[in-house]
Design a protein around this motif. Structure first.
Motif, PDB file in Angstrom:
ATOM      1  N   PHE A 155      -3.649   4.457   1.850  1.00  0.00           N
ATOM      2  CA  PHE A 155      -2.399   4.207   0.791  1.00  0.00           C
ATOM      3  C   PHE A 155      -1.688   5.346   0.975  1.00  0.00           C
ATOM      4  O   PHE A 155      -2.027   6.387   1.005  1.00  0.00           O
ATOM      5  CB  PHE A 155      -3.098   3.815  -0.583  1.00  0.00           C
ATOM      6  CG  PHE A 155      -3.707   2.346  -0.749  1.00  0.00           C
ATOM      7  CD1 PHE A 155      -2.994   1.749  -1.770  1.00  0.00           C
ATOM      8  CD2 PHE A 155      -4.767   2.098  -0.117  1.00  0.00           C
ATOM      9  CE1 PHE A 155      -3.461   0.382  -2.057  1.00  0.00           C
ATOM     10  CE2 PHE A 155      -5.324   0.745  -0.275  1.00  0.00           C
ATOM     11  CZ  PHE A 155      -4.589  -0.056  -1.146  1.00  0.00           C
TER      12      PHE A 155
ATOM     13  N   GLU B 262       3.824   3.520  -2.537  1.00  0.00           N
ATOM     14  CA  GLU B 262       4.222   3.529  -3.790  1.00  0.00           C
ATOM     15  C   GLU B 262       5.394   4.676  -3.460  1.00  0.00           C
ATOM     16  O   GLU B 262       5.057   5.784  -2.924  1.00  0.00           O
ATOM     17  CB  GLU B 262       3.347   3.939  -4.814  1.00  0.00           C
ATOM     18  CG  GLU B 262       3.999   3.881  -6.458  1.00  0.00           C
ATOM     19  CD  GLU B 262       4.246   2.395  -6.845  1.00  0.00           C
ATOM     20  OE1 GLU B 262       5.478   2.457  -7.363  1.00  0.00           O
ATOM     21  OE2 GLU B 262       3.261   1.907  -6.772  1.00  0.00           O
TER      22      GLU B 262
ATOM     23  N   ARG C 187       0.701  -1.533   0.081  1.00  0.00           N
ATOM     24  CA  ARG C 187      -0.023   0.030  -0.064  1.00  0.00           C
ATOM     25  C   ARG C 187       0.737   1.332  -0.006  1.00  0.00           C
ATOM     26  O   ARG C 187       0.465   2.156   0.424  1.00  0.00           O
ATOM     27  CB  ARG C 187      -0.885  -0.152   1.247  1.00  0.00           C
ATOM     28  CG  ARG C 187      -2.147  -0.981   0.966  1.00  0.00           C
ATOM     29  CD  ARG C 187      -2.992  -0.739   2.119  1.00  0.00           C
ATOM     30  NE  ARG C 187      -2.914  -1.543   3.147  1.00  0.00           N
ATOM     31  CZ  ARG C 187      -2.917  -1.320   4.725  1.00  0.00           C
ATOM     32  NH1 ARG C 187      -3.618   0.076   4.642  1.00  0.00           N
ATOM     33  NH2 ARG C 187      -2.472  -1.823   5.718  1.00  0.00           N
TER      34      ARG C 187
ATOM     35  N   VAL D 284      -5.937   7.945  -0.124  1.00  0.00           N
ATOM     36  CA  VAL D 284      -4.595   8.050  -0.518  1.00  0.00           C
ATOM     37  C   VAL D 284      -3.910   9.440  -0.068  1.00  0.00           C
ATOM     38  O   VAL D 284      -4.779  10.487  -0.033  1.00  0.00           O
ATOM     39  CB  VAL D 284      -4.764   8.219  -2.290  1.00  0.00           C
ATOM     40  CG1 VAL D 284      -3.369   8.861  -2.655  1.00  0.00           C
ATOM     41  CG2 VAL D 284      -5.099   7.067  -2.900  1.00  0.00           C
TER      42      VAL D 284
ATOM     43  N   ARG E  92      -2.265   4.601 -11.522  1.00  0.00           N
ATOM     44  CA  ARG E  92      -2.431   3.224 -11.426  1.00  0.00           C
ATOM     45  C   ARG E  92      -2.535   2.855  -9.650  1.00  0.00           C
ATOM     46  O   ARG E  92      -3.279   2.146  -9.275  1.00  0.00           O
ATOM     47  CB  ARG E  92      -1.247   2.349 -11.770  1.00  0.00           C
ATOM     48  CG  ARG E  92      -0.966   2.188 -13.245  1.00  0.00           C
ATOM     49  CD  ARG E  92      -0.195   1.049 -13.623  1.00  0.00           C
ATOM     50  NE  ARG E  92       1.132   1.503 -13.030  1.00  0.00           N
ATOM     51  CZ  ARG E  92       2.117   1.855 -13.810  1.00  0.00           C
ATOM     52  NH1 ARG E  92       2.100   2.492 -15.096  1.00  0.00           N
ATOM     53  NH2 ARG E  92       3.346   2.141 -13.152  1.00  0.00           N
ATOM     54  N   PHE E  93      -1.937   3.730  -8.853  1.00  0.00           N
ATOM     55  CA  PHE E  93      -1.804   3.613  -7.580  1.00  0.00           C
ATOM     56  C   PHE E  93      -3.145   4.321  -7.175  1.00  0.00           C
ATOM     57  O   PHE E  93      -3.757   3.489  -5.935  1.00  0.00           O
ATOM     58  CB  PHE E  93      -0.934   4.435  -7.030  1.00  0.00           C
ATOM     59  CG  PHE E  93      -0.614   4.627  -5.446  1.00  0.00           C
ATOM     60  CD1 PHE E  93       0.092   3.415  -4.803  1.00  0.00           C
ATOM     61  CD2 PHE E  93      -1.047   5.409  -4.729  1.00  0.00           C
ATOM     62  CE1 PHE E  93      -0.124   3.223  -3.547  1.00  0.00           C
ATOM     63  CE2 PHE E  93      -0.759   5.307  -3.078  1.00  0.00           C
ATOM     64  CZ  PHE E  93      -0.435   4.236  -2.519  1.00  0.00           C
TER      65      PHE E  93
ATOM     66  N   ARG F 278      -5.691   1.286  -7.574  1.00  0.00           N
ATOM     67  CA  ARG F 278      -5.528   0.288  -6.656  1.00  0.00           C
ATOM     68  C   ARG F 278      -5.993   0.866  -5.255  1.00  0.00           C
ATOM     69  O   ARG F 278      -6.764  -0.282  -4.621  1.00  0.00           O
ATOM     70  CB  ARG F 278      -3.930   0.024  -6.254  1.00  0.00           C
ATOM     71  CG  ARG F 278      -3.159  -1.047  -7.348  1.00  0.00           C
ATOM     72  CD  ARG F 278      -1.913  -0.891  -7.240  1.00  0.00           C
ATOM     73  NE  ARG F 278      -1.179  -1.098  -5.811  1.00  0.00           N
ATOM     74  CZ  ARG F 278       0.117  -0.624  -5.456  1.00  0.00           C
ATOM     75  NH1 ARG F 278       0.841   0.010  -6.354  1.00  0.00           N
ATOM     76  NH2 ARG F 278       0.335  -0.658  -4.221  1.00  0.00           N
TER      77      ARG F 278
ATOM     78  N   PHE G  61       1.283   7.464  -0.901  1.00  0.00           N
ATOM     79  CA  PHE G  61       2.219   7.802  -2.389  1.00  0.00           C
ATOM     80  C   PHE G  61       3.405   8.577  -1.705  1.00  0.00           C
ATOM     81  O   PHE G  61       3.277   9.905  -1.337  1.00  0.00           O
ATOM     82  CB  PHE G  61       1.781   8.342  -3.296  1.00  0.00           C
ATOM     83  CG  PHE G  61       1.920   8.356  -4.600  1.00  0.00           C
ATOM     84  CD1 PHE G  61       1.920   7.449  -5.460  1.00  0.00           C
ATOM     85  CD2 PHE G  61       2.665   9.485  -5.000  1.00  0.00           C
ATOM     86  CE1 PHE G  61       2.387   7.392  -6.736  1.00  0.00           C
ATOM     87  CE2 PHE G  61       3.482   9.422  -6.202  1.00  0.00           C
ATOM     88  CZ  PHE G  61       3.324   8.451  -7.236  1.00  0.00           C
TER      89      PHE G  61
END
Length: 695
Positions: free
Chosen positions: A517, A471, A469, A565, A504-505, A508, A519
């Motif tokens: 998640f 990136e 989870r 996110v 893409r993240f 997901r 980033f």
């Protein structure tokens, strides 16, 4: 007798195989042999009955395959019954197919491909040009025939099985959907290596020999045993945690979606291809878990094309979500949530695909040549055979693997405070700022632990070390919108739109809306932020998460940034070559200063654990150096030397040696850059720091 670990330079992890064989041998007599013995009996029976010159070839073929059980039957897929039916209608043609297949002077893959092609010709000769019919003679089926005929040379090939085995054993052999020839040959090579390893296990060989009966093929080369071990690996070695019972496969669960080919209970469900016209509606506008009604009547009040499909769909049936022109991609997986009531059919979106699957990719696959949508694309809801659905899901999983849960170490605030030299009050403040703003930039000089902190901050909020989870990217001057969001990329036949890493993240993250998640962007101020983020400058703002949507340049599908996110950027405040953060982006981020942590309790405990006078004295001098840097009008606090230059060592190392390396190769070069116009100041600190080592 050599152990598995001693077998040398092979293309898989022998240690992992050894671990699995412990479980396999324990389960052998209890469950494995009683359930799988029929394989050895099927081979023996085939060997006794097979006669290529039989007068009644169809009857002989049916008898020879009669003991194969599940090997030649799966849900909605009956290859044995079909080949026998064709043999009764065209015995000489089918006889010739088998004779050529069993001709060992010809290439292995070519024989399989030829058999499949000739099966199509015979089917059309018998049934006409009805492209909805199937002969089911795929690679799995044809290699089963070869194994039955030559059990001392071949194994049954099954894509999902060999792929799982290769992954579980860390094999260097590549198994990838669509690469039929190389997959078949790599399958043989991998299983041959595994077989050589099994030969060295005297206990395993003895287990097999003691259970073989006169009705079983003796398996002198252990190829059938190898196939059974690999079957066990694919099904049991990496089993998922037990999941609650449900009436349909759950593609958002931690395990891969059960395929129609592999799931024994798949006959309870149907499979469908659902078209969305993005100019009218889009899967992207539907959240994961949301149920959407779809009317049975078109805009004119008439019945939709292939109306019977709407009547046949049942609750729990699986759905492949496709968006038509201009997107032309499979973008989602769903299922039928409620059967039609005369007015509408309800479906539920289960998964958003982070990497959609192009129409061209699917259309070029021979396994899908007879798919209802491809043979007559006029309509909305199209039937898929179990094999077609299974094939499409395999393609999806190549690019969209499902994360496994329950395998991560726990991680909480206490772990963070043990790892990161930050006091509890500052941690709580940082955590609160990120959760509120959703975007934070950790800023500070090199060596203050920004990157180290970012990942652990994410773990502490998750409550576990789940890197699936997270990136991590690094911006640079050439980093582009196409890399970050997406753009058109050249391909063999023109150009295709490809999603970027952030796109893409986000997709997901959509699939697990109840989980955070993260980033993480290193060197965030090195990129051209306006160009990289583009229209996402608005979407990343906390108030616009899940609400605001924009249409990306590639088509009509809307895109939004999910509320789960969180973006963590790192910014080096000591790099004077970088421009300031774009104001439009700056107001969407909170900025958190990361300072040297020499005076924190955590660093003090670490320093004391080293028990080095050199370290103690050098740290004291660096703190004096930092005070001077902070007072310097041309530098300031953002240029201070960070504590991480002194981390990552233990008491067993030579403290003088590594401390001298830090001074000579990291601190002094940095000071030379800071005071490039004042050599005397650099020289003074050179003397001060080196004096530490002169005792």
């Amino acid at each position: 007798m050599r152990t598995l670990r001693e077998l040398g330079n092979s293309m898989f992890d022998h240690a992992r195989l050894s671990e699995i064989l412990v479980d396999y041998k324990q389960a052998f007599e209890r469950s494995q042999w009683p359930e799988e013995r029929y394989k050895w009996e099927a081979v023996r029976h085939f060997q006794d009955v097979w006669d290529a010159g039989a007068d009644d070839f169809g009857d002989m073929l049916e008898q020879s395959l009669s003991k194969c059980g599940n090997l030649l039957v799966s849900s909605g897929n009956f290859p044995a019954r079909m080949i026998v039916e064709l043999a009764r209608e065209r015995p000489e043609e089918v006889r010739s197919m088998f004779v050529d297949l069993f001709d060992e002077t010809r290439d292995y893959y070519e024989r399989i491909a030829t058999f499949k092609g000739r099966a199509t010709d015979v089917l059309r000769a018998v049934r006409g040009q009805d492209t909805t019919l199937h002969h089911y003679q795929d690679e799995n089926t044809v290699t089963t025939y070869l194994w039955l005929r030559f059990p001392d040379r071949y194994y049954v090939y099954k894509y999902s099985e060999v792929k799982a085995v290769a992954k579980e054993l860390g094999s260097g052999y590549e198994i990838k959907k669509g690469r039929y020839a190389s997959n078949l040959r790599n399958h043989l090579a991998l299983y041959d290596e595994i077989r050589e390893a099994l030969k060295q296990d005297a206990e395993l060989v003895s287990l097999l020999r003691s259970n073989l009966t006169s009705e079983c093929y003796p398996d002198p080369e252990l190829r059938t045993l190898t196939a059974d071990v690999c079957f066990y690996i694919s099904r049991h070695a990496n089993e998922c945690p037990e999941q609650p019972e449900t009436d349909a496969p759950n593609v958002t669960a931690p395990c891969v979606t059960p395929s129609a080919e592999d799931a024994d209970d798949a006959t309870a469900h149907g499979f469908w291809w659902l078209n969305a016209n993005p100019r009218i509606w889009s899967f992207s506008n539907i959240s994961v878990g949301e149920v959407q009604p779809y009317t049975l009547l078109n805009e004119s009040g008439g019945k939709r094309r292939i109306y019977q499909n709407f009547l046949d769909a049942r609750t729990g049936d699986m759905v492949i979500g496709y968006e038509s022109y201009p997107v032309k991609q499979v973008v989602a997986i769903g299922r039928i949530a409620a059967e039609q009531d005369g007015q509408s059919l309800d479906f539920e979106k289960l998964e958003t695909l982070a990497t959609p699957i192009d129409y061209r990719t699917l259309h070029d696959c021979p396994e899908l040549a007879n798919m209802q949508y491809f043979t007559n694309p006029r309509g909305t809801l199209f039937k898929l055979t179990p094999d077609e659905y299974d094939f499409i899901v395999d393609l999806i999983r190549e690019e969209n693997p499902v994360s496994r849960e329950g395998q991560h170490d726990p991680y909480d605030k206490g772990d963070f405070l043990d790892d990161v030299y930050m006091d509890e009050a500052r941690y709580e403040r940082l955590r609160a700022v990120l959760l509120r703003k959703k975007n934070v930039i950790l800023q500070g000089a090199p060596g203050v632990g920004k990157t180290f902190c970012a990942r652990r901050l994410a773990w502490s909020i998750m409550g576990e070390r789940d890197d699936d989870r997270i990136e991590f990217v690094q911006f640079h001057q050439s980093y582009s919108y196409e890399d970050f969001v997406g753009g058109w990329r050249p391909e063999e036949e023109g150009f295709a739109w490809r999603p970027g890493v952030f796109y893409r993240f986000c997709k997901r993250a959509e699939n697990q809306p109840d989980k955070p998640f993260f980033f993480i962007i290193d060197e965030i101020n090195r990129g051209n932020l306006s160009r990289i983020f583009g229209e996402l400058l608005m979407l990343v703002e906390a108030d616009y998460r899940d609400v605001a949507k924009v249409t990306l340049p590639y088509g009509d599908a809307p895109f939004s940034v999910p509320g789960n996110v969180y973006i963590i950027g790192m910014m080096n405040t000591a790099d004077r070559s970088l421009a300031m953060i774009d104001y439009a982006l700056r107001r969407r981020f909170s900025f958190f200063d990361m300072a040297p942590a020499f005076d924190t309790e955590g660093f003090t405990r670490y320093r004391e654990s080293l028990a080095s006078d050199t370290v103690d004295e050098l740290v004291a001098k660096v703190e004096e150096l930092n005070a001077e840097i902070a007072r310097d009008g041309s530098l300031g606090k953002g240029f201070r030397i960070g504590h991480s230059y002194f981390c990552g060592h233990d008491a067993s190392e030579d403290a003088d040696e590594w401390c001298l390396e830090v001074v000579d190769f990291e601190i002094l070069p940095m000071l030379s850059e800071y005071w490039f116009d004042d050599d005397s100041k650099v020289a003074r600190w050179d003397n001060v720091l080196h004096a530490v080592f002169q005792g």
